[in-house]
Design a protein around this motif. Sequence first.
Motif, PDB file in Angstrom:
ATOM      1  N   ALA A 236       0.829  -1.209   0.000  1.00 13.09           N
ATOM      2  CA  ALA A 236       0.000   0.000   0.000  1.00 13.09           C
ATOM      3  C   ALA A 236       0.863   1.258   0.000  1.00 13.09           C
ATOM      4  CB  ALA A 236      -0.921   0.010   1.217  1.00 13.09           C
ATOM      5  N   THR A 237       0.470   2.225  -0.806  1.00 12.81           N
ATOM      6  CA  THR A 237       1.169   3.501  -0.862  1.00 12.81           C
ATOM      7  C   THR A 237       1.199   4.169   0.513  1.00 12.81           C
ATOM      8  OG1 THR A 237       0.532   3.830  -3.169  1.00 12.81           O
ATOM      9  CG2 THR A 237       1.151   5.782  -1.926  1.00 12.81           C
ATOM     10  N   ALA A 238       0.065   4.146   1.211  1.00 15.78           N
ATOM     11  CA  ALA A 238       0.001   4.777   2.535  1.00 15.78           C
ATOM     12  C   ALA A 238       0.982   4.139   3.505  1.00 15.78           C
ATOM     13  CB  ALA A 238      -1.420   4.687   3.085  1.00 15.78           C
ATOM     14  N   ALA A 239       1.192   2.833   3.376  1.00 13.01           N
ATOM     15  CA  ALA A 239       2.118   2.149   4.271  1.00 13.01           C
ATOM     16  C   ALA A 239       3.562   2.552   3.966  1.00 13.01           C
ATOM     17  CB  ALA A 239       1.957   0.640   4.142  1.00 13.01           C
ATOM     18  N   VAL A 240       3.911   2.683   2.691  1.00 20.10           N
ATOM     19  CA  VAL A 240       5.256   3.137   2.329  1.00 20.10           C
ATOM     20  C   VAL A 240       5.493   4.542   2.863  1.00 20.10           C
ATOM     21  CG1 VAL A 240       6.810   3.705   0.413  1.00 20.10           C
ATOM     22  CG2 VAL A 240       5.346   1.676   0.274  1.00 20.10           C
ATOM     23  N   ARG A 241       4.519   5.410   2.649  1.00 16.93           N
ATOM     24  CA  ARG A 241       4.637   6.791   3.128  1.00 16.93           C
ATOM     25  C   ARG A 241       4.826   6.822   4.636  1.00 16.93           C
ATOM     26  NH1 ARG A 241       0.836   9.718   5.571  1.00 16.93           N
ATOM     27  NH2 ARG A 241       1.007  12.000   5.582  1.00 16.93           N
ATOM     28  N   SER A 242       4.046   6.047   5.357  1.00  9.98           N
ATOM     29  CA  SER A 242       4.142   6.033   6.813  1.00  9.98           C
ATOM     30  C   SER A 242       5.483   5.499   7.282  1.00  9.98           C
ATOM     31  CB  SER A 242       3.005   5.187   7.394  1.00  9.98           C
ATOM     32  OG  SER A 242       1.752   5.771   7.124  1.00  9.98           O
ATOM     33  N   ALA A 243       6.005   4.482   6.605  1.00  8.72           N
ATOM     34  CA  ALA A 243       7.301   3.924   6.982  1.00  8.72           C
ATOM     35  C   ALA A 243       8.414   4.948   6.773  1.00  8.72           C
ATOM     36  CB  ALA A 243       7.581   2.657   6.187  1.00  8.72           C
ATOM     37  N   VAL A 244       8.325   5.726   5.701  1.00 10.74           N
ATOM     38  CA  VAL A 244       9.333   6.772   5.464  1.00 10.74           C
ATOM     39  C   VAL A 244       9.213   7.856   6.526  1.00 10.74           C
ATOM     40  CG1 VAL A 244      10.172   8.499   3.835  1.00 10.74           C
ATOM     41  CG2 VAL A 244       9.400   6.284   2.989  1.00 10.74           C
ATOM     42  N   LEU A 245       7.983   8.283   6.822  1.00  9.54           N
ATOM     43  CA  LEU A 245       7.778   9.297   7.853  1.00  9.54           C
ATOM     44  C   LEU A 245       8.315   8.839   9.207  1.00  9.54           C
ATOM     45  CD1 LEU A 245       4.172  10.481   6.954  1.00  9.54           C
ATOM     46  CD2 LEU A 245       6.202  11.934   6.992  1.00  9.54           C
ATOM     47  N   ALA A 246       8.230   7.539   9.466  1.00 12.05           N
ATOM     48  CA  ALA A 246       8.726   6.986  10.730  1.00 12.05           C
ATOM     49  C   ALA A 246      10.243   6.878  10.768  1.00 12.05           C
ATOM     50  CB  ALA A 246       8.104   5.613  10.971  1.00 12.05           C
ATOM     51  N   GLY A 247      10.916   7.187   9.647  1.00  6.24           N
ATOM     52  CA  GLY A 247      12.376   7.153   9.607  1.00  6.24           C
ATOM     53  C   GLY A 247      12.961   5.794   9.312  1.00  6.24           C
ATOM     54  N   GLY A 251      12.319   6.384   0.722  1.00  4.87           N
ATOM     55  CA  GLY A 251      11.300   5.685  -0.050  1.00  4.87           C
ATOM     56  C   GLY A 251      11.092   6.305  -1.407  1.00  4.87           C
ATOM     57  N   VAL A 252      10.386   5.580  -2.270  1.00  4.52           N
ATOM     58  CA  VAL A 252      10.059   6.050  -3.609  1.00  4.52           C
ATOM     59  C   VAL A 252       8.555   5.975  -3.771  1.00  4.52           C
ATOM     60  CG1 VAL A 252      10.397   5.720  -6.081  1.00  4.52           C
ATOM     61  CG2 VAL A 252      12.248   5.176  -4.485  1.00  4.52           C
ATOM     62  N   LEU A 253       7.937   7.119  -4.084  1.00  2.00           N
ATOM     63  CA  LEU A 253       6.486   7.197  -4.192  1.00  2.00           C
ATOM     64  C   LEU A 253       6.094   8.140  -5.321  1.00  2.00           C
ATOM     65  CD1 LEU A 253       5.577   7.505  -0.413  1.00  2.00           C
ATOM     66  CD2 LEU A 253       4.822   5.665  -1.919  1.00  2.00           C
ATOM     67  N   SER A 254       4.848   8.025  -5.735  1.00  2.00           N
ATOM     68  CA  SER A 254       4.300   8.979  -6.686  1.00  2.00           C
ATOM     69  C   SER A 254       4.234  10.361  -6.060  1.00  2.00           C
ATOM     70  CB  SER A 254       2.896   8.538  -7.114  1.00  2.00           C
ATOM     71  OG  SER A 254       2.196   9.600  -7.733  1.00  2.00           O
ATOM     72  N   ASP A 255       4.509  11.369  -6.875  1.00  3.05           N
ATOM     73  CA  ASP A 255       4.349  12.756  -6.416  1.00  3.05           C
ATOM     74  C   ASP A 255       2.929  13.011  -5.932  1.00  3.05           C
ATOM     75  OD1 ASP A 255       5.083  15.745  -6.425  1.00  3.05           O
ATOM     76  OD2 ASP A 255       3.381  15.671  -7.805  1.00  3.05           O
ATOM     77  N   LEU A 256       1.943  12.346  -6.529  1.00  2.00           N
ATOM     78  CA  LEU A 256       0.561  12.511  -6.103  1.00  2.00           C
ATOM     79  C   LEU A 256       0.368  12.096  -4.646  1.00  2.00           C
ATOM     80  CD1 LEU A 256      -1.207  11.001  -9.257  1.00  2.00           C
ATOM     81  CD2 LEU A 256      -1.228  13.422  -8.573  1.00  2.00           C
ATOM     82  N   ALA A 257       1.144  11.108  -4.195  1.00  2.00           N
ATOM     83  CA  ALA A 257       0.972  10.557  -2.853  1.00  2.00           C
ATOM     84  C   ALA A 257       1.608  11.413  -1.772  1.00  2.00           C
ATOM     85  CB  ALA A 257       1.552   9.143  -2.792  1.00  2.00           C
ATOM     86  N   VAL A 258       2.614  12.213  -2.120  1.00  2.00           N
ATOM     87  CA  VAL A 258       3.371  12.940  -1.089  1.00  2.00           C
ATOM     88  C   VAL A 258       3.383  14.444  -1.311  1.00  2.00           C
ATOM     89  CG1 VAL A 258       4.866  10.973  -0.534  1.00  2.00           C
ATOM     90  CG2 VAL A 258       5.536  12.540  -2.359  1.00  2.00           C
ATOM     91  N   ARG A 259       2.576  14.921  -2.242  1.00  2.00           N
ATOM     92  CA  ARG A 259       2.604  16.354  -2.556  1.00  2.00           C
ATOM     93  C   ARG A 259       2.334  17.211  -1.323  1.00  2.00           C
ATOM     94  NH1 ARG A 259      -0.626  17.479  -7.844  1.00  2.00           N
ATOM     95  NH2 ARG A 259       1.093  16.197  -8.623  1.00  2.00           N
ATOM     96  N   ASP A 260       1.313  16.852  -0.548  1.00  2.00           N
ATOM     97  CA  ASP A 260       0.989  17.630   0.655  1.00  2.00           C
ATOM     98  C   ASP A 260       2.104  17.540   1.696  1.00  2.00           C
ATOM     99  OD1 ASP A 260      -1.394  18.350  -0.499  1.00  2.00           O
ATOM    100  OD2 ASP A 260      -2.606  16.900   0.618  1.00  2.00           O
TER     101      ASP A 260
END
Length: 309
Positions: A236-247, A251-260
């Motif tokens: 899941a994209t949200a899980a990748v994002r959360s793992a990166v935020l947790a340090g 990570g590599v994600l779509s710009d759409l997923a991390v723009r905010d």
Amino acid sequence: MLSVHLPDLRSLELLLAVARTGSLGAAGRELGLTQQAVSARIRTVEQLVGVPVVHRGPRGSTLTAAGALLVDWSTRVLTAAEELDAGIASLRRGGRNGHLAVAASTTIAEFLLPGWLVQLGTEQEATGRPRPAVRLAVHDSDRVGAEVLGGRVQLGFVEGPDVPAELASYTVASDELVVVVPPGHPWTRRAVEPAELAATPLVTLEPGAGPREAFDRAVAAVAPPPRAQPLLELSATAAVRSAVLAGTAPGVLSDLAVRDDLLAGRLHRVPVPGLALTRQLRMVRPDGPAPDGPAGHLVRIATREASRR
């Protein structure tokens, strides 16, 4: 028999909203819950699974590493529940009349299709037609193509580089993948060469996901082997994002997923000179006459949105 440690679907939906919004308050507003109800649900989840799943910090709320894994597993459960919900709605409306079956890969399903489907329902009602009961299945791009070829869905939306020759294909958007790290990571202060990136264990989507396939091909084109194995592969994209935020790792994600997140400073974009990470997002359907009914209407909406980008 399911164990007593399994959270309910509403709580899993809340956890996914926290991962997506980065805020308990925003997640609550999205789901129509009070702050007290949100906190109570999160506490219940943590009691059931036995570990903290949310970290509350000065920049908002992020998932812990365990929370990111729980979101990753929960996404598949919620997708199946949404398919069941759509099927029940179709039965209540009279079987397959006005039913639309769509399959999409992760980025499109999370960040583009919801808006298109809202437009579809609004425009259908504006012309005196009922909102269709939509069944959306989220798969990797190869599986989406197979679902369309097999007649199990009327339309597919893919982000992988290859499309079966038997399908008609139309570009509906372009997307850029970005390498991201949290504040304080050494990469926030410099660019990274493709070879260094290739040698670094990353948090990525699992093999078969469109962003993962595009990233792997881009790196292979400019960075010689050997290449480091991913530190963590999630569905899941949200899980990748959360793992990166947790340090956990870059990570590599779509710009759409991390723009905010980039605008708010929760994540930092790492320049990688010489690495081409722009890709095409496409709609696929059976070759031949354009579909009619709700499927044809969604085709027109997606095509119209593509012309505006």
